[in-house]
Design a protein around this motif. Structure first.
Motif, PDB file in Angstrom:
ATOM      1  N   ALA C  21      53.604  36.569  44.290  1.00  0.00           N
ATOM      2  CA  ALA C  21      53.933  37.573  43.278  1.00  0.00           C
ATOM      3  C   ALA C  21      53.289  38.887  43.711  1.00  0.00           C
ATOM      4  CB  ALA C  21      53.368  37.124  41.938  1.00  0.00           C
ATOM      5  N   PRO C  22      53.593  40.012  43.052  1.00  0.00           N
ATOM      6  CA  PRO C  22      52.986  41.297  43.442  1.00  0.00           C
ATOM      7  C   PRO C  22      51.466  41.207  43.399  1.00  0.00           C
ATOM      8  CG  PRO C  22      54.302  41.515  41.434  1.00  0.00           C
ATOM      9  CD  PRO C  22      54.569  40.195  41.974  1.00  0.00           C
ATOM     10  N   PRO C  23      50.829  41.897  44.362  1.00  0.00           N
ATOM     11  CA  PRO C  23      49.366  41.799  44.437  1.00  0.00           C
ATOM     12  C   PRO C  23      48.738  42.436  43.203  1.00  0.00           C
ATOM     13  CG  PRO C  23      50.205  43.456  45.968  1.00  0.00           C
ATOM     14  CD  PRO C  23      51.383  42.764  45.440  1.00  0.00           C
ATOM     15  N   LYS C  24      47.589  42.057  42.883  1.00  0.00           N
ATOM     16  CA  LYS C  24      46.902  42.537  41.691  1.00  0.00           C
ATOM     17  C   LYS C  24      46.620  44.019  41.824  1.00  0.00           C
ATOM     18  CE  LYS C  24      42.724  40.927  40.410  1.00  0.00           C
ATOM     19  NZ  LYS C  24      41.724  39.982  39.816  1.00  0.00           N
ATOM     20  N   ASP C  25      46.950  44.795  40.761  1.00  0.00           N
ATOM     21  CA  ASP C  25      46.622  46.220  40.748  1.00  0.00           C
ATOM     22  C   ASP C  25      45.819  46.495  39.488  1.00  0.00           C
ATOM     23  OD1 ASP C  25      46.444  48.954  40.816  1.00  0.00           O
ATOM     24  OD2 ASP C  25      48.514  49.243  41.517  1.00  0.00           O
ATOM     25  N   THR C  26      44.502  46.463  39.638  1.00  0.00           N
ATOM     26  CA  THR C  26      43.644  46.626  38.458  1.00  0.00           C
ATOM     27  C   THR C  26      43.634  48.069  37.970  1.00  0.00           C
ATOM     28  OG1 THR C  26      41.752  46.969  39.903  1.00  0.00           O
ATOM     29  CG2 THR C  26      42.102  44.722  39.085  1.00  0.00           C
ATOM     30  N   CYS C  27      43.938  48.989  38.865  1.00  0.00           N
ATOM     31  CA  CYS C  27      43.951  50.402  38.432  1.00  0.00           C
ATOM     32  C   CYS C  27      44.921  50.557  37.262  1.00  0.00           C
ATOM     33  CB  CYS C  27      44.400  51.319  39.569  1.00  0.00           C
ATOM     34  SG  CYS C  27      43.657  50.976  41.166  1.00  0.00           S
ATOM     35  N   ILE C  28      46.172  50.157  37.528  1.00  0.00           N
ATOM     36  CA  ILE C  28      47.216  50.280  36.491  1.00  0.00           C
ATOM     37  C   ILE C  28      46.832  49.455  35.271  1.00  0.00           C
ATOM     38  CG2 ILE C  28      49.619  49.811  35.949  1.00  0.00           C
ATOM     39  CD1 ILE C  28      49.603  51.986  37.874  1.00  0.00           C
ATOM     40  N   ALA C  29      46.407  48.232  35.523  1.00  0.00           N
ATOM     41  CA  ALA C  29      46.123  47.314  34.414  1.00  0.00           C
ATOM     42  C   ALA C  29      45.049  47.892  33.495  1.00  0.00           C
ATOM     43  CB  ALA C  29      45.695  45.953  34.957  1.00  0.00           C
TER      44      ALA C  29
END
Lengths: 135, 361, 426
Positions: C21-29
């Motif tokens: 799945a798409p890699p984790k993007d904590t910035c957006i989250a």
């Protein structure tokens, strides 16, 4: 009485037959010049030269390329309808109004024109260079 | 003059019995009543039709039925050909005048109930001729290939597509394809100069034969008055009395046509461009306005039927009823049923006039 | 045995799929969850052209998007933070001036925006510490940057003027810069703005004449060059004319002197000549050569204009009367072209050159006028012909009417008189 009737009928018949007879005789220009025009005489145009002529209700451009072959296009610029011209120095078709340029296929290559020039067909018929609309 | 006529007639009689035909025609009479003016309309329509054939043949000498050339060839006729402007304008005006007199002829026959026995087939052949005449108008209108004609044809053939059942096939048949193109022009030209004239000639022969054979109808009110002994029937011989009067009418029509051609020449318009947007206010010619306007007023759905479909269906049923009137209007001239049909006729005229007026606003 | 191996293999593959799945993007989250201003970058970034290209917050701002903690934004993780105003150009140029990097995304992309920007007034002042000037994000947006070709972009041709006007039309913002703030208002009145609004994206807007990244107003000596990129003939003629040297000597800004710079409206013939709206009388006085030339040019232009109008009027009358005059109308268009060319040739400021063109046009207009008159004559001929035909018809009709009267003289129609007699004869 009969004279009145006879002369009236005769006069009226003449006023109908006369126009019909004159109609049947073809006019001096037998073809409308909007689809078929002798744009120039063979040899009139030198190589790498252009000539504006009237085609139907609009100006058209006859171009003789450096190799002697002919091309014909609508001379109405697709930007704001100025009349274009052939530039022997640029070997391209140029519009003086806003510096638009078309190549020898009629494609708009520089400047404001949004679309290519319409292309016509050229045939040599005897002594004439004849331009017709594309089939 | 008279002896020449006699001699020619004898010559023809000796070969194919022309004499009996002439004898028969010489006895043709027209009833003289206060309704006699309506009796001129049939001959007037025929006269204008002949004008159409003659001017049409002349136009055929110069017209070209392709999208590239059609408009230019009409322009050529209007500008370069000597008296071309006259021939073309007369053809266009006479077409409209003929359709108008055809309408008048049909309605006068309807209200004078001339369709009653034994003239049912005359009525039916006449109605078929009427539809053919409308077909002439519709097909001829496209031939100059100008903007108005192009889009009016588009709209008109689109309506044909809504006819129940055969609609889609009919649309493709009329257009020569899915859209209005050069193929449509070729087709309409063929209809206009070959198919429709052929059919018209056939039906006209039948119609005229029946008219001669069955004689002129006498209006029911006059018939009743004669039967009750209140008046005597006066008849006018067709040759030469009625014919001379006919000719006055025809000459007047020629004068009107000439005046229209010289003072209100028929417009050329601008050449049709299939890719341009339709100009605002596109509508068909005046004789189709009432159907066009009706369809505009119909809602998208009527009960379970699509609006346009219901409209076309309604007109189709109406046309069938109208054609079958001789068989539906029993006891013609007497009783309430006949007044229903008279009322129906008045309603139809009123409807056509009102809706055409609305379409023109 | 075989069956269980297959089962495990399938399980492994499906797990892998789930994991890809798409890699984790904590910035957006995280930022989305914060709400308010801090959440804006996260929601805006969806449409951003960088996002479409596969870039993420960390690609510009550094940091570690896979790290859930605040450590993601640490110096150790390479976090660069939000740049200050005067750092913005270099911030963007980290990629946009790197040819190798940019050509991975768009081989045709220019990479000289920063170097151009540093030559501009905006760039120079920013270097001096003035943060009121425009930097990259002021025109392009920051987290919702759209491609120039996108009609919604603030730098799409039809939007450029209002983007510049955000600052340049704001008197309060522009205080102290000593330049006018009416450019946008004037430009809106211009023929260029109206052409652009009409859908012709080749029409000039602010950046066309001033440049976009290297935005500098053209120097007084180079105005004609700028206008001449489209108005070639006018520039060439002006350059060969006596005005070129004269204007240069006086330090006058070429085309702008008569045509203005922002409020460039459609000129009228009255700008030539010596009347109240004339541009010539700004310098020229009665008696000098220029004054005479101006009068001559206006006279010729007016002469051609009125000839055209006269011919067009007669042709219109003929057309309304139903005559076919499309041929002469086309010829008249040639005269109209001569008028256009004559108005361009005004820029030679040579009355003889203008006269040559107007003479040609007047000749054509005269021919068209004659054609129109001939058409009206033809109309009259037709009406006379109609009159004659109508007389013949009236004669015939009266003849018929009298014949009928004569035939039926006596009593009721048809029962007696001529017809019966004729029937007996035959």
């Amino acid at each position: 009485m009969n004279l009145l009737l006879g002369s009236g009928v005769a006069a009226s018949i003449i006023s109908f037959i006369y126009p019909a007879l004159r109609y049947i005789i073809p006019p001096p220009v037998a073809e409308s010049a909007s689809n078929f025009v002798a744009a120039a005489k063979v040899g009139e145009l030198k190589n790498n030269n252009g000539k504006i002529f009237r085609f139907g209700s609009e100006p058209a451009l006859l171009v003789r390329l450096a190799d002697g072959s002919y091309r014909a296009f609508s001379a109405v610029c697709t930007h704001l309808s100025c009349t274009v011209q052939y530039r022997s120095d640029l070997r391209e078709i140029w519009c003086a109004c806003h510096n638009g340029l078309y190549n020898l296929e009629g494609r708009n290559v520089s400047g404001p024109p949004p679309r290519p020039l319409a292309r016509y067909e050229v045939h040599i018929q005897g002594d004439d260079v004849v331009v017709t609309r594309a089939a | 003059m008279a002896t020449l006529y006699r001699k020619t007639l004898n010559w023809m009689d000796e070969r194919f019995g022309a004499g009996s035909v002439e004898e028969f025609l010489r006895h043709k009479t027209v009833p003289v009543t206060r309704h006699i003016l309506w009796y001129y309309l049939g001959g007037m329509t025929l006269f204008l039709f002949i004008i159409q054939v003659l001017t049409g043949i002349l136009l055929l000498l110069y017209y070209r039925p392709t999208p590239n050339d059609a408009f230019e060839s009409v322009q050529f006729v209007m500008t370069q050909v000597r008296f071309g402007w006259l021939i073309r304008s007369v053809h266009s005006w006479s077409a409209n005048l003929m359709i108008f007199t055809a309408f008048l002829h049909m309605f006068s026959v309807y209200f004078l109930k001339a369709y009653r026995k034994p003239r049912e087939l005359t009525w039916i052949s006449g109605m078929l001729l009427f539809f053919i005449v409308l077909g002439f108008g519709f097909s001829g209108y496209l031939l100059p290939w100008n903007t108005l004609a192009f889009f009016a044809t588009k709209v008109g053939t689109e309506m044909a597509g809504s006819v129940p059942g055969i609609g889609k096939w009919l649309l493709v048949f009329l257009r020569g394809g899915q859209e209005v193109t050069g193929a449509t022009l070729t087709r309409f030209f063929g209809f206009h100069i070959a198919v429709l004239p052929g059919l018209a000639t056939l039906l006209l022969a039948i119609h005229l034969f029946l008219v001669q054979k069955l004689g002129m109808s006498v209006p029911p009110s006059v018939e009743r008055a004669v039967a009750e002994g209140r008046t005597s029937l006066r008849n006018m011989p067709f040759f030469p009395n009625f014919l001379l009067r006919d000719m006055i009418g025809w000459y007047a029509a020629l004068g009107v046509l000439g005046g229209l051609a010289a003072i209100f020449p028929w417009e050329l318009g601008t050449k049709a461009d299939a890719f341009a947007a339709a100009p605002a206010g596109i509508r068909p010619e005046w004789y189709f306005l009432f159907t066009f306007q009706t369809l505009k007023y119909l809602p998208a759905r009527i009960l379970f039927l699509e609006g346009e479909f219901a409209g076309i269906l309604g007109f189709s049923v109406g046309a069938v009823v109208w054609v079958m009137v001789p068989f539906l209007d029993r006891r013609i001239g007497f009783g309430r049923l006949t007044r229903v049909f008279t009322g129906l006729g008045v309603f139809v005229i009123g409807y056509i006039i009102v809706l055409s007026a609305l379409a023109l606003r | 045995m075989k069956k269980s191996i297959i089962f495990v293999a399938l399980l492994f593959l499906s797990l892998r799929a789930a994991v890809a799945a798409p890699p984790k993007d904590t910035c957006i989250a995280c930022h989305a969850a914060l709400g308010g201003d801090l959440a804006k970058p996260a929601s805006q970034f969806e449409v951003d052209v960088h996002h479409q290209a596969g870039l993420r917050c960390a690609d510009c701002h550094g940091g570690d998007p896979s790290d859930d903690s605040m450590n993601a934004m640490s110096h150790a993780k390479g976090f660069r933070g939000a740049p200050k105003k005067n750092q913005i150009p270099e911030f963007c140029a980290r990629c946009h001036a790197d040819a190798t990097y940019m050509h991975r995304f768009n081989p045709q992309m220019r990479v000289d925006q920063l170097s151009e920007y540093l030559t501009s007034v905006h760039g120079k002042r920013l270097k001096q510490g003035d943060t009121r000037v425009a930097a990259c994000v002021d025109c392009h947006g920051v987290h919702n940057i759209l491609a120039v070709s996108d009609t919604r972009a603030p730098v799409y041709p039809t939007n450029v003027a209002s983007t510049c006007a955000r600052c340049h039309a704001d008197a309060a913002h522009m205080k102290g810069f000593n330049i006018p703030t009416d450019q946008f208002a004037l430009y809106e009145k211009s023929v260029h703005a109206q052409t652009l609004a009409g859908g012709d994206t080749s029409a000039p807007t602010c950046s066309t004449c001033h440049g976009n990244h290297g935005a500098t107003p053209p120097g007084v000596g180079s105005v004609a060059n700028v206008c001449g990129t489209c108005h070639v003939m006018n520039e060439q003629l002006f350059d060969k004319s006596p005005h070129q040297a004269a204007f240069a000597k006086m330090g006058l800004p070429g085309c702008v002197q008569c045509h203005s710079n922002h409020e460039i409206v459609r000129p009228t013939d009255a700008w030539v000549g010596t009347g109240p709206q004339s541009a010539c009388t700004t310098c020229h006085t009665p008696g000098d050569k220029g004054y005479g030339a101006a009068q001559a040019m206006l006279a010729d232009l007016t002469h051609l204009d009125s000839s055209l109008t006269r011919a067009a009027e007669v042709l219109n009358v003929a057309e309304r009367a139903g005559m076919e005059v499309s041929g002469p109308k086309v010829e008249l268009a040639g005269a109209q072209e001569d008028l256009v060319k004559a108005r361009v040739d005004v820029h030679t400021f040579d009355a003889a050159a203008v006269r040559k063109l107007t003479d040609s046009g007047v000749e054509i207009a005269a021919k068209s006028y004659q054609a129109g008159v001939a058409a009206l004559r033809e109309r009259d001929y037709r009406r006379k012909g109609l009159g004659l035909a109508l007389i013949a018809i009236v004669l015939a009709i009266s003849g018929l009417y009298l014949k009928i009267r004569q035939m039926e003289s006596g009593d009721s129609i048809g029962h007696r008189g001529d017809v019966e007699r004729k029937a007996r004869e035959v």
